[in-house]
Design an enzyme around this catalytic site. Structure first.
Site, PDB file in Angstrom:
ATOM      1  CE  LYS A 199      48.493  15.425  36.678  1.00 24.69           C
ATOM      2  NZ  LYS A 199      48.993  16.174  37.016  1.00 24.69           N
TER       3      LYS A 199
ATOM      4  CG  ASP B 252      48.623  18.540  39.434  1.00 29.49           C
ATOM      5  OD1 ASP B 252      48.725  18.468  40.846  1.00 29.49           O
ATOM      6  OD2 ASP B 252      48.977  18.083  38.699  1.00 29.49           O
TER       7      ASP B 252
END
Length: 277
Positions: free
Chosen positions: A69, A106
């Site tokens: 990420k 997210d």
């Protein structure tokens, strides 16, 4: 059947990922038979080579899990403001001309999952952990109006990183020692972002009725901490709640279709977990 559109999840380890189950269920629910979603074991060191080998037009995009990420950011041509704010990209879109565009689902996924359970605003909250998911949790809490967030961490470096992020997000971040993490559950909302087993010791420390717990793990489920909170009457959200909400947003970005079939994705995830996937 000819496959014309592809997407996949990248990370390491990746065999446990439910993302293929969710995304492929969404394709089937809407009759998108020419779409396919897979998974690839890709380490941080292997990521540059993997992306370099891609041909424009072959892939719609990728979901990214740990440890990619943050590692992917220097490899991108464009990064959304929300992803830059938390220094974490979990969604990689591939433009037809080959440009790599990073985004983060997210943060809105966390917000949507909490709102689905009636948690619209939180004046204060706590976060267990300080990795990429913790950064997204802090950003989500800022969107829900949290003025102060206590972050329980193991290292001074991570404490400084989370405090700096809080300043950028307009949230007062107070850091506390990891060993005191059980006290977080007495507050209105705690988001646990740590690996399997990391919070098990806190379960025994619960005495009064806890507030809401959002534990981002989904396998094994429930975690010891989630089970202890539920037994004492607390509201518990799990990793599947986050996974389906962030996944439907990814699916919409990959396919260009809205709204994504959230109910079908959730049902597929629940069935896979029940079957021990």
């Amino acid at each position: 059947m000819t496959i014309h559109h592809r997407a996949a999840v990248l990370g390491s380890p990746i065999a446990h990922s439910l993302s293929p189950v969710l995304h492929n269920a969404a394709y089937r629910a809407l009759g998108l038979d020419d779409w396919e979603y897979g998974r690839f074991e890709v380490t941080e060191a292997a990521l540059p080579g993997f992306l370099a080998d891609l041909r424009p037009g072959d892939w719609a995009g990728f979901s990214l899990t740990m440890p990619l990420k943050r590692a992917v950011i220097p490899l991108l041509d464009e990064v959304s403001a929300s992803a830059l704010a938390v220094d974490a990209v979990n969604t990689l879109l591939l433009a037809p001309d080959g440009r790599r565009i990073g985004d983060n689902t997210d943060v809105p996924g966390l917000v949507a999952a909490l709102r689905e359970r009636g948690i619209e605003r939180v004046p204060a909250a706590a976060v267990l952990g300080a990795g990429a998911t913790a950064s997204s949790a802090l950003a989500a809490l800022a969107l829900l109006g949290a003025a102060e967030v206590t972050v329980y961490v193991r290292s001074a470096e991570r404490a400084r990183e989370m405090s700096a992020l809080g300043e950028r997000l307009g949230v007062a971040v107070r850091t506390a020692d990891w060993a005191r993490g059980a006290e977080a559950l007495a507050g209105p909302l705690t988001v646990s972002t740590t690996p399997v087993g990391a919070t098990d010791a806190f379960a025994a420390g619960l005495t009064a009725t806890p507030g809401a717990l959002f534990d981002v793990l989904y396998h094994p489920w429930p975690t010891a901490l989630a089970a202890a909170c539920a037994e004492r009457g607390g509201t518990v959200l799990g990793g599947l709640d986050l996974l389906v909400h962030q996944a439907v947003l990814q699916w919409e970005r990959f396919t260009g279709r809205t709204p994504g079939p959230l109910a079908a994705m959730r049902a597929a995830g629940e069935a896979a977990l029940a079957a021990g996937a």
